[in-house]
Design a protein around this motif. Sequence first.
Motif: not given
Length: 232
Positions: A196-221
């Motif tokens: 989302y445009a802004v993230t509550w500091a409490h919810e910040l974290a790095d992406a997982p190292e194993d990418q096989s079951r992970f993806i980042a999308l810019s939009a829900i579409c």
Amino acid sequence: MSITTVGLDADDTLWHNETIFRLTHARFVDLLADHGDEPTIEARLAETEQRNLRLYGYGVKGFTLSMIETAMELTGGEAPPHVVREILAAGREMLAHPVETLPGVDEVVAELSEKYRLVLITKGDLLDQERKLAASGLGERFSAVEIVSEKDRATYDRVFTRHGTGAAEAVMAGNSMKSDVLPAIAAGAFGVHIPYAVTWAHELADAPEDQSRFIALSAICNLPETIKMWNN
Ligand SMILES: [Mg+2]
């Protein structure tokens, strides 16, 4: 293996939320301007919220109590009644704020609900989350709604077993890497981060190292296409 179940976060994934918190933060800083500058007030409020999370849980009511507590600390216990009244009013306004779904959400939720079991998985105050879901008009698209006190590996394990065919055949999508993505992947699900445009500091974290079951999308579409890809 085929994906049967899709878990969706609510706040800042389906509708705006953090921007409303930020507006209240600004109002709080203004209200206490005689007792500290913005970074000081924000830091104290963040400390109080963090300390109280395990007692109050997530949501507007706990946040309101934390604002009152911070105001008391910053004024040496001498916060005038109008300050407390203003804080309570700000909290009530947050709880009555209109729900505005994010772009593409209505279409994507409708499309996904035809192919998968959709489960809404959210933290926050029970009454407030139920109100927002009702106001969003999305309620009937979901097979199940889980309002949980914490989103950890055990939560996803339990929810996807109860409402689907287990975490291994589920996707979890949301704006929080820390709450929506990492613990869902740890439980064996696929994780989709949609920031989302802004993230509550409490919810910040790095992406997982194993990418096989992970993806980042810019939009829900792009979510239906991504699930289709994983299913092949
Ligand atoms: Mg969220």
